[in-house]
Design an enzyme around this catalytic site. Sequence first.
Site, PDB file in Angstrom:
ATOM      1  N   GLU A 101     -46.348  39.379 -93.909  1.00 50.40           N
ATOM      2  CA  GLU A 101     -46.271  38.575 -95.127  1.00 50.40           C
ATOM      3  C   GLU A 101     -44.841  38.112 -95.377  1.00 50.40           C
ATOM      4  OE1 GLU A 101     -48.923  37.473 -96.275  1.00 50.40           O
ATOM      5  OE2 GLU A 101     -50.182  38.840 -95.127  1.00 50.40           O
ATOM      6  N   HIS A 104     -44.258  34.969 -93.619  1.00 50.77           N
ATOM      7  CA  HIS A 104     -44.655  33.772 -94.366  1.00 50.77           C
ATOM      8  C   HIS A 104     -43.590  33.381 -95.381  1.00 50.77           C
ATOM      9  CE1 HIS A 104     -48.525  33.348 -92.572  1.00 50.77           C
ATOM     10  NE2 HIS A 104     -49.011  34.487 -93.046  1.00 50.77           N
TER      11      HIS A 104
END
Length: 229
Positions: A101, A104
């Site tokens: 994550e 991202h």
Amino acid sequence: MFYYYDPTYILVIIGMCLSLWASGNVNGMIRRYSQVRSKIGITAAEAAERILHSNNIYNVQIKMINKGASDYYNSATKELCLLSSNYNSTSIAAIGIAAHECGHAIQDATGYTPLVLKNSVAPVCSAASNIGVYITIAGILFSIESIIKIGIFLFTLGVLISLLLLPIEYNASNRALAILEQDGMLEKDELYGAKKVLRAAGLTYVAAAAASVLSLLRLIIISRNSRRD
């Protein structure tokens, strides 16, 4: 015709089987490596903060969430959300997912082109894709070829988004693994486990993309058969 006696429905079944296999595979990997604690003893939330700060990202809030299907990064609110089962976990799986994550978040901070494109067009394409199915069916029922073409075009937009997710997800995983190795948060054998978890997660997007392509193929076959009839 469309749901019970159409032989092309086998394409949908194949897509469903691929998705179910990918989902079962990633869940199995997560369960397995959630039982393996990292030697450094760092939690997923701490690892995420460390990764973000080492990449000069200080405007992203790391949040613990109790509900949801998975952890995620929200580029609109600049929030990196970790499930409560992962937030304080020191497992290899939790750290690997948190790092993904963060990948991202780094993509967002650096203006990674596929992510920028996805964020720009995904909502519209998703809505268009959902409407496209019904427009195509309406065109087939009323034998209007122009309507059929419009419906298939709209559905294709959704398929393109599912394909666009592939480089985004794999790039985030590659960034995560590289950072975990360079930073020394995970040792070689632990990186192997994190890699298996992230690769299994990546396959869920491959399966989803394949299912979308198969659904598009089915729609095209049905429309062509209807024109011949």
